[in-house]
Design an enzyme around this catalytic site. Structure first.
Site, PDB file in Angstrom:
ATOM      1  N   ASN A  34      50.206   2.678 -21.683  1.00 46.14           N
ATOM      2  CA  ASN A  34      49.229   1.683 -22.154  1.00 46.14           C
ATOM      3  C   ASN A  34      48.621   0.880 -21.011  1.00 46.14           C
ATOM      4  O   ASN A  34      47.413   0.685 -20.962  1.00 46.14           O
ATOM      5  CB  ASN A  34      49.881   0.737 -23.167  1.00 46.14           C
ATOM      6  CG  ASN A  34      50.360   1.469 -24.408  1.00 46.14           C
ATOM      7  OD1 ASN A  34      50.103   2.657 -24.551  1.00 46.14           O
ATOM      8  ND2 ASN A  34      51.063   0.773 -25.292  1.00 46.14           N
ATOM      9  N   THR A  75      -1.720  -3.893 -24.609  1.00 44.12           N
ATOM     10  CA  THR A  75      -0.744  -4.417 -25.564  1.00 44.12           C
ATOM     11  C   THR A  75      -1.070  -3.728 -26.874  1.00 44.12           C
ATOM     12  O   THR A  75      -2.236  -3.396 -27.116  1.00 44.12           O
ATOM     13  CB  THR A  75      -0.855  -5.948 -25.725  1.00 44.12           C
ATOM     14  OG1 THR A  75      -2.157  -6.265 -26.194  1.00 44.12           O
ATOM     15  CG2 THR A  75      -0.601  -6.681 -24.409  1.00 44.12           C
ATOM     16  N   HIS A  76      -0.077  -3.472 -27.676  1.00 37.24           N
ATOM     17  CA  HIS A  76      -0.278  -2.701 -28.925  1.00 37.24           C
ATOM     18  C   HIS A  76      -0.942  -1.352 -28.628  1.00 37.24           C
ATOM     19  O   HIS A  76      -1.657  -0.826 -29.469  1.00 37.24           O
ATOM     20  CB  HIS A  76      -1.109  -3.479 -29.942  1.00 37.24           C
ATOM     21  CG  HIS A  76      -0.657  -4.896 -30.154  1.00 37.24           C
ATOM     22  ND1 HIS A  76       0.250  -5.261 -31.129  1.00 37.24           N
ATOM     23  CD2 HIS A  76      -0.957  -6.033 -29.471  1.00 37.24           C
ATOM     24  CE1 HIS A  76       0.466  -6.573 -31.061  1.00 37.24           C
ATOM     25  NE2 HIS A  76      -0.246  -7.067 -30.061  1.00 37.24           N
ATOM     26  N   LYS A  91      37.106   6.745 -24.085  1.00 38.36           N
ATOM     27  CA  LYS A  91      36.725   7.439 -22.857  1.00 38.36           C
ATOM     28  C   LYS A  91      35.505   8.346 -22.985  1.00 38.36           C
ATOM     29  O   LYS A  91      34.580   8.294 -22.162  1.00 38.36           O
ATOM     30  CB  LYS A  91      37.931   8.235 -22.335  1.00 38.36           C
ATOM     31  CG  LYS A  91      38.962   7.311 -21.669  1.00 38.36           C
ATOM     32  CD  LYS A  91      40.234   8.000 -21.304  1.00 38.36           C
ATOM     33  CE  LYS A  91      41.248   8.016 -22.426  1.00 38.36           C
ATOM     34  NZ  LYS A  91      41.589   6.673 -22.961  1.00 38.36           N
ATOM     35  N   SER A 118       5.300  26.872 -21.838  1.00 36.01           N
ATOM     36  CA  SER A 118       5.564  27.241 -23.228  1.00 36.01           C
ATOM     37  C   SER A 118       5.746  28.746 -23.311  1.00 36.01           C
ATOM     38  O   SER A 118       5.107  29.491 -22.573  1.00 36.01           O
ATOM     39  CB  SER A 118       4.391  26.810 -24.104  1.00 36.01           C
ATOM     40  OG  SER A 118       4.355  27.582 -25.283  1.00 36.01           O
ATOM     41  N   GLU A 135      10.591  13.775 -21.728  1.00 36.85           N
ATOM     42  CA  GLU A 135      11.006  13.867 -23.138  1.00 36.85           C
ATOM     43  C   GLU A 135      12.527  13.881 -23.252  1.00 36.85           C
ATOM     44  O   GLU A 135      13.112  13.243 -24.133  1.00 36.85           O
ATOM     45  CB  GLU A 135      10.419  15.124 -23.772  1.00 36.85           C
ATOM     46  CG  GLU A 135       8.895  15.063 -23.859  1.00 36.85           C
ATOM     47  CD  GLU A 135       8.292  16.416 -24.186  1.00 36.85           C
ATOM     48  OE1 GLU A 135       8.836  17.125 -25.043  1.00 36.85           O
ATOM     49  OE2 GLU A 135       7.266  16.758 -23.574  1.00 36.85           O
ATOM     50  N   SER A 161      44.245  15.146 -25.196  1.00 38.62           N
ATOM     51  CA  SER A 161      43.066  14.511 -24.581  1.00 38.62           C
ATOM     52  C   SER A 161      42.789  15.031 -23.177  1.00 38.62           C
ATOM     53  O   SER A 161      41.886  14.552 -22.497  1.00 38.62           O
ATOM     54  CB  SER A 161      43.267  12.989 -24.533  1.00 38.62           C
ATOM     55  OG  SER A 161      44.441  12.664 -23.804  1.00 38.62           O
ATOM     56  N   GLN A 215      42.221   5.725 -27.468  1.00 38.02           N
ATOM     57  CA  GLN A 215      41.968   6.964 -26.726  1.00 38.02           C
ATOM     58  C   GLN A 215      40.496   7.348 -26.831  1.00 38.02           C
ATOM     59  O   GLN A 215      39.972   8.058 -25.970  1.00 38.02           O
ATOM     60  CB  GLN A 215      42.862   8.085 -27.281  1.00 38.02           C
ATOM     61  CG  GLN A 215      42.705   9.405 -26.578  1.00 38.02           C
ATOM     62  CD  GLN A 215      43.864  10.335 -26.864  1.00 38.02           C
ATOM     63  OE1 GLN A 215      45.011  10.041 -26.538  1.00 38.02           O
ATOM     64  NE2 GLN A 215      43.584  11.443 -27.518  1.00 38.02           N
ATOM     65  N   LYS A 257       0.146  25.728 -21.448  1.00 38.40           N
ATOM     66  CA  LYS A 257       0.969  24.512 -21.547  1.00 38.40           C
ATOM     67  C   LYS A 257       1.728  24.176 -20.270  1.00 38.40           C
ATOM     68  O   LYS A 257       2.258  25.048 -19.593  1.00 38.40           O
ATOM     69  CB  LYS A 257       1.996  24.666 -22.685  1.00 38.40           C
ATOM     70  CG  LYS A 257       1.421  24.578 -24.081  1.00 38.40           C
ATOM     71  CD  LYS A 257       0.746  23.248 -24.397  1.00 38.40           C
ATOM     72  CE  LYS A 257       1.748  22.144 -24.691  1.00 38.40           C
ATOM     73  NZ  LYS A 257       2.509  22.404 -25.909  1.00 38.40           N
ATOM     74  N   ASN A 302       4.441  21.157 -19.814  1.00 38.20           N
ATOM     75  CA  ASN A 302       5.050  20.093 -20.617  1.00 38.20           C
ATOM     76  C   ASN A 302       5.886  19.122 -19.788  1.00 38.20           C
ATOM     77  O   ASN A 302       6.567  19.534 -18.850  1.00 38.20           O
ATOM     78  CB  ASN A 302       5.940  20.712 -21.700  1.00 38.20           C
ATOM     79  CG  ASN A 302       5.149  21.534 -22.693  1.00 38.20           C
ATOM     80  OD1 ASN A 302       3.986  21.234 -22.974  1.00 38.20           O
ATOM     81  ND2 ASN A 302       5.763  22.586 -23.205  1.00 38.20           N
TER      82      ASN A 302
HETATM   83  N1  ARG Z   1      46.066   9.138 -24.063  1.00 35.03           N
HETATM   84  C1  ARG Z   1      46.236   7.758 -24.355  1.00 35.03           C
HETATM   85  C2  ARG Z   1      44.903   7.025 -24.338  1.00 35.03           C
HETATM   86  O1  ARG Z   1      43.976   7.571 -23.808  1.00 35.03           O
HETATM   87  C3  ARG Z   1      47.134   7.153 -23.333  1.00 35.03           C
HETATM   88  C4  ARG Z   1      47.917   6.017 -23.842  1.00 35.03           C
HETATM   89  C5  ARG Z   1      48.886   6.530 -24.849  1.00 35.03           C
HETATM   90  N2  ARG Z   1      49.771   5.507 -25.280  1.00 35.03           N
HETATM   91  C6  ARG Z   1      50.528   5.639 -26.340  1.00 35.03           C
HETATM   92  N3  ARG Z   1      51.288   4.664 -26.676  1.00 35.03           N
HETATM   93  N4  ARG Z   1      50.531   6.748 -27.077  1.00 35.03           N
HETATM   94  O2  ARG Z   1      44.769   5.936 -24.845  1.00 35.03           O
END
Ligand code: ARG
Length: 469
Positions: free
Chosen positions: A116, A161-162, A331, A283, A296, A28, A328, A289, A291
């Site tokens: 954790n 409206t509409h 994020k 364009s 958009e 990650s 995980q 054009k 734009n």
């Molecule tokens: N990379 C993990 C996450 O983003 C970190 C926590 C990992 N914990 C574990 N018990 N493997 O959630």
């Protein structure tokens, strides 16, 4: 200093190394590296707490803090970065720490914490910080709208409206109708922060820590108000991320609604606005054009951000307590929203700041399309005609004008009298857009004096929000 030694945070009970396929799936660092400096700040707070309970000597604490500071500087400069084999941000930073503090001292930092509680904490610190930047950028957009409010003065446009002509409104009123939802989004962020200001640190893997550490000390050092009440909840819940994600999506949706109007206003048929050359595109084939690509893209990005929110909610919905690796996936959706708004808001703000609104065109159209029909009905009501009849009578005026391809003010006194005896010639006093808006003088209405007050209230709200940042 880039180490080559492979570091893992687990492995004692395993007889072999993880498969390549597992590594490839599990990694990650390509997205969680942005949490590295927050992770190091957490580690410093953690080290101080280990020292307080006697698990690090004075000298060890000093060595640890120095190593962490040097690691932080190298992360900031880019000299230290994750390498293949680092599972996540925590693993990469552990490697960096061991390289700087040595295995003996470096190996002491992890006591009493788990990835954790760490990751649950880091996402909060990061999002709280980003929420402030985001607030500033949304305020920039609201200020750009206020600039246009000043520019257009008391000009009147067709309110719809509409998508049909409904009643005339002040252009400033319409512009501020896009500012208020954004201000509410900022209030949402401020309110969200009260819930985000609780620290999961100290929850350990799920059940708390055995080393006598006081999580409030770490919470305070990381800028939190308090510690989470329940260690299981602290490590497992991601509603803080989901709520942030909703607010980010809502900001996206509100920008998209404004953008949709700009796209429409920018057509030849409407002719309400000319976009500045530096905020529009051409364009490759059609030389004429120009734009409204920013507007958009704003509509498109709103869709993307709703996708982020939906994806995150779906990850969360079936999870048993406590931490599961699914988490995980919390994020990337919020990071994507942050990055999206980061590039989107300055572009939309620039477009709004520099656009030229054609109030002459708006004024011309404001009373057309029978947008004064309600005014006739309400004028009759003031003369004692029940609204039900007044609505019907005014409708007949519209039918006659429409059938003969005229506007309401083109009907003769005789024609009005012929439709209903109460329709005396002074009905003409309400047959102007200016008269129509002036009559809507209750709070929140489009009468010029109400709109001026509204602009003052909005300006004060923006100033207060800036002040609080
Ligand atoms: N990379 C993990 C996450 O983003 C970190 C926590 C990992 N914990 C574990 N018990 N493997 O959630």
């Amino acid at each position: 200093m880039s180490g080559t030694k492979n570091v893992s945070l687990w492995g004692g009970r395993f007889s072999g190394a993880p498969s390549e396929a597992l590594d490839a799936l599990s990694v990650s660092t390509h997205f969680d590296w942005r949490l590295a400096r927050v992770d190091i700040a957490g580690s410093k707070a953690h080290a101080r707490e280990l020292h307080r309970v006697g698990l690090l000597s004075d000298e060890e604490l000093q060595g640890m803090l120095e190593a962490l500071s040097s690691l932080d500087a190298d992360v900031a400069s880019g000299a230290f970065a994750p390498q293949p084999g680092d599972e996540d941000v925590h693993t990469a930073l552990e490697r960096g720490l061991l390289e700087r503090a040595g295995d003996e001292l470096g190996g002491k930092l992890r006591a009493g914490r788990s990835r954790n509680d760490q990751i649950a904490t880091l996402i909060r610190v990061y999002l709280r910080d980003e929420a402030k930047h985001l607030t500033g950028r949304v305020l920039d957009l609201v200020e750009a709208l206020l600039l246009q409010v000043d520019e257009v003065g008391d000009a009147i446009m067709p309110g719809r409206t509409h998508m049909q002509h409904a009643q005339p409104v002040l252009v400033a009123h319409q512009l501020m109708a896009h500012a208020w939802p954004l201000m509410r989004d900022l209030e949402r962020l401020r309110d969200w922060d009260r819930r985000a200001a609780k620290s999961p640190y100290g929850a350990g893997a799920l059940a708390g820590n055995t080393l006598g550490m006081n999580p409030q000390n770490i919470a305070t050092e990381l800028g939190f108000d308090e510690v989470c009440e329940n260690s299981i909840d602290a490590t497992a819940a991601r509603d803080v991320a989901a709520e942030f994600s909703f607010i980010a999506s809502m900001i996206g949706v509100n920008i998209s609604r404004l953008s949709e109007e700009i796209v429409i206003w920018n057509t030849v048929e409407f002719g309400y606005v000319t976009l500045d050359d530096s905020y529009s595109t051409g364009s490759s084939i059609m030389p004429q054009k120009k734009n409204p690509d920013i507007a958009e893209l704003a509509r498109g990005k709103a869709g993307r951000m709703i996708g982020d929110l939906t994806g995150l909610m779906t990850v969360l919905k079936g999870l048993p307590l406590a931490y599961n690796r699914d988490l995980q996936e919390d994020k990337e959706p919020v990071f994507d929203q942050i990055d999206t708004l980061d590039v989107l808001l300055p572009a939309v703000t620039g477009m709004v700041q520099t656009m030229k609104l054609h109030t002459d065109r708006m004024e011309y159209l404001a009373p057309r399309g029978f947008s004064l029909a309600t005014d006739i009905a309400e004028w009759l009501v003031k003369k004692g005609v029940p609204f039900r009849s007044a609505h019907e009578i005014s409708g007949r005026c519209v039918a006659l004008a429409s059938a003969t391809d005229r506007e309401l003010w083109d009907l003769t006194d005789e024609e009005y009298a012929g439709i209903h005896e109460e329709l005396t010639p002074d009905v003409r006093t309400v047959l102007s857009a200016a008269g129509s808006v002036a009559a809507r003088a209750g709070k929140g209405g489009t009468a010029p004096e109400r709109v001026h007050e509204q602009a003052d209230v909005l300006r004060r709200a923006v100033a207060a929000m800036r002040e609080a940042l």
